[in-house]
Write a protein that holds these residues in place. Sequence first.
Motif, PDB file in Angstrom:
ATOM      1  N   GLU A   1       0.839  -1.207   0.000  1.00 35.96           N
ATOM      2  CA  GLU A   1       0.000   0.000   0.000  1.00 35.96           C
ATOM      3  C   GLU A   1       0.873   1.256   0.000  1.00 35.96           C
ATOM      4  OE1 GLU A   1      -3.191   0.613  -0.354  1.00 35.96           O
ATOM      5  OE2 GLU A   1      -3.943  -1.443  -0.291  1.00 35.96           O
ATOM      6  N   TYR A   2       1.953   1.225   0.764  1.00 36.52           N
ATOM      7  CA  TYR A   2       2.887   2.361   0.780  1.00 36.52           C
ATOM      8  C   TYR A   2       3.436   2.590  -0.623  1.00 36.52           C
ATOM      9  CZ  TYR A   2       6.957   5.213   2.011  1.00 36.52           C
ATOM     10  OH  TYR A   2       7.886   6.215   2.090  1.00 36.52           O
ATOM     11  N   LEU A   3       3.868   1.508  -1.262  1.00 34.05           N
ATOM     12  CA  LEU A   3       4.433   1.630  -2.600  1.00 34.05           C
ATOM     13  C   LEU A   3       3.379   2.022  -3.629  1.00 34.05           C
ATOM     14  CD1 LEU A   3       6.834  -1.442  -2.618  1.00 34.05           C
ATOM     15  CD2 LEU A   3       7.472   0.980  -2.549  1.00 34.05           C
ATOM     16  N   LYS A   4       2.158   1.541  -3.435  1.00 38.37           N
ATOM     17  CA  LYS A   4       1.074   1.881  -4.372  1.00 38.37           C
ATOM     18  C   LYS A   4       0.850   3.389  -4.375  1.00 38.37           C
ATOM     19  CE  LYS A   4      -3.866   1.216  -5.099  1.00 38.37           C
ATOM     20  NZ  LYS A   4      -5.085   0.623  -4.542  1.00 38.37           N
ATOM     21  N   ASN A   5       0.871   3.983  -3.220  1.00 36.07           N
ATOM     22  CA  ASN A   5       0.626   5.422  -3.118  1.00 36.07           C
ATOM     23  C   ASN A   5       1.796   6.237  -3.651  1.00 36.07           C
ATOM     24  OD1 ASN A   5      -1.869   4.974  -1.920  1.00 36.07           O
ATOM     25  ND2 ASN A   5      -1.001   4.924   0.117  1.00 36.07           N
ATOM     26  N   GLU A   6       3.008   5.727  -3.512  1.00 36.05           N
ATOM     27  CA  GLU A   6       4.203   6.483  -3.889  1.00 36.05           C
ATOM     28  C   GLU A   6       4.834   5.987  -5.196  1.00 36.05           C
ATOM     29  OE1 GLU A   6       5.136   9.091  -2.085  1.00 36.05           O
ATOM     30  OE2 GLU A   6       3.556   8.706  -0.630  1.00 36.05           O
ATOM     31  N   GLU A   7       4.458   4.797  -5.659  1.00 34.62           N
ATOM     32  CA  GLU A   7       5.012   4.108  -6.822  1.00 34.62           C
ATOM     33  C   GLU A   7       6.425   3.585  -6.586  1.00 34.62           C
ATOM     34  OE1 GLU A   7       4.623   6.295 -10.458  1.00 34.62           O
ATOM     35  OE2 GLU A   7       2.507   6.684 -10.091  1.00 34.62           O
ATOM     36  N   LYS A   8       7.155   4.222  -5.698  1.00 33.66           N
ATOM     37  CA  LYS A   8       8.478   3.736  -5.321  1.00 33.66           C
ATOM     38  C   LYS A   8       8.760   4.231  -3.916  1.00 33.66           C
ATOM     39  CE  LYS A   8      10.972   7.670  -7.189  1.00 33.66           C
ATOM     40  NZ  LYS A   8      11.997   8.144  -8.103  1.00 33.66           N
ATOM     41  N   GLY A   9       9.758   3.653  -3.290  1.00 31.68           N
ATOM     42  CA  GLY A   9      10.098   4.098  -1.945  1.00 31.68           C
ATOM     43  C   GLY A   9      11.486   3.668  -1.544  1.00 31.68           C
ATOM     44  N   ASN A  10      12.111   4.462  -0.715  1.00 32.89           N
ATOM     45  CA  ASN A  10      13.413   4.140  -0.153  1.00 32.89           C
ATOM     46  C   ASN A  10      13.221   3.030   0.879  1.00 32.89           C
ATOM     47  OD1 ASN A  10      15.468   4.518   2.144  1.00 32.89           O
ATOM     48  ND2 ASN A  10      16.400   5.561   0.395  1.00 32.89           N
TER      49      ASN A  10
ATOM     50  N   LEU B   1      12.702   0.712  -3.843  1.00 32.00           N
ATOM     51  CA  LEU B   1      11.775  -0.388  -4.054  1.00 32.00           C
ATOM     52  C   LEU B   1      10.669   0.115  -4.966  1.00 32.00           C
ATOM     53  CD1 LEU B   1      12.050  -3.074  -2.475  1.00 32.00           C
ATOM     54  CD2 LEU B   1      10.149  -2.339  -1.109  1.00 32.00           C
ATOM     55  N   TYR B   2      10.295  -0.676  -5.960  1.00 29.16           N
ATOM     56  CA  TYR B   2       9.255  -0.310  -6.910  1.00 29.16           C
ATOM     57  C   TYR B   2       8.179  -1.388  -6.909  1.00 29.16           C
ATOM     58  CZ  TYR B   2      12.847   2.841  -8.655  1.00 29.16           C
ATOM     59  OH  TYR B   2      13.805   3.813  -8.751  1.00 29.16           O
ATOM     60  N   ILE B   3       6.933  -0.984  -6.944  1.00 30.31           N
ATOM     61  CA  ILE B   3       5.832  -1.936  -6.981  1.00 30.31           C
ATOM     62  C   ILE B   3       5.647  -2.443  -8.413  1.00 30.31           C
ATOM     63  CG2 ILE B   3       4.020  -0.197  -7.338  1.00 30.31           C
ATOM     64  CD1 ILE B   3       2.356  -1.893  -5.255  1.00 30.31           C
ATOM     65  N   THR B   4       5.237  -3.707  -8.564  1.00 28.55           N
ATOM     66  CA  THR B   4       5.003  -4.292  -9.879  1.00 28.55           C
ATOM     67  C   THR B   4       3.505  -4.422 -10.133  1.00 28.55           C
ATOM     68  OG1 THR B   4       4.982  -6.570  -9.071  1.00 28.55           O
ATOM     69  CG2 THR B   4       7.137  -5.651  -9.705  1.00 28.55           C
TER      70      THR B   4
END
Length: 71
Positions: free
Chosen positions: A12-21, A56-59
């Motif tokens: 969910e974090y990645l979904k909102n940001e598309e990527k994250g540290n 990190l990137y969501i697929t």
Amino acid sequence: MANLDIVDKILEYLKNEEKGNINDIQKFILFDQKKFLKLLKLLKDIGMVKMEDDMLYITKMALDYLELPKR
């Protein structure tokens, strides 16, 4: 927190940001670092995230997983 809840929270974090540290996500999740890194490796191995350096990137697979109906 159940393991799937942690997976959901990461995705969910990645979904909102598309990527994250990775470090920022670990602080957000408040999960043991050693276990967190093992979980990230698992998510990468099954194709839910991609890792480049410390990002990190969501697929698409993970986005599809998040759209599954909750029980």
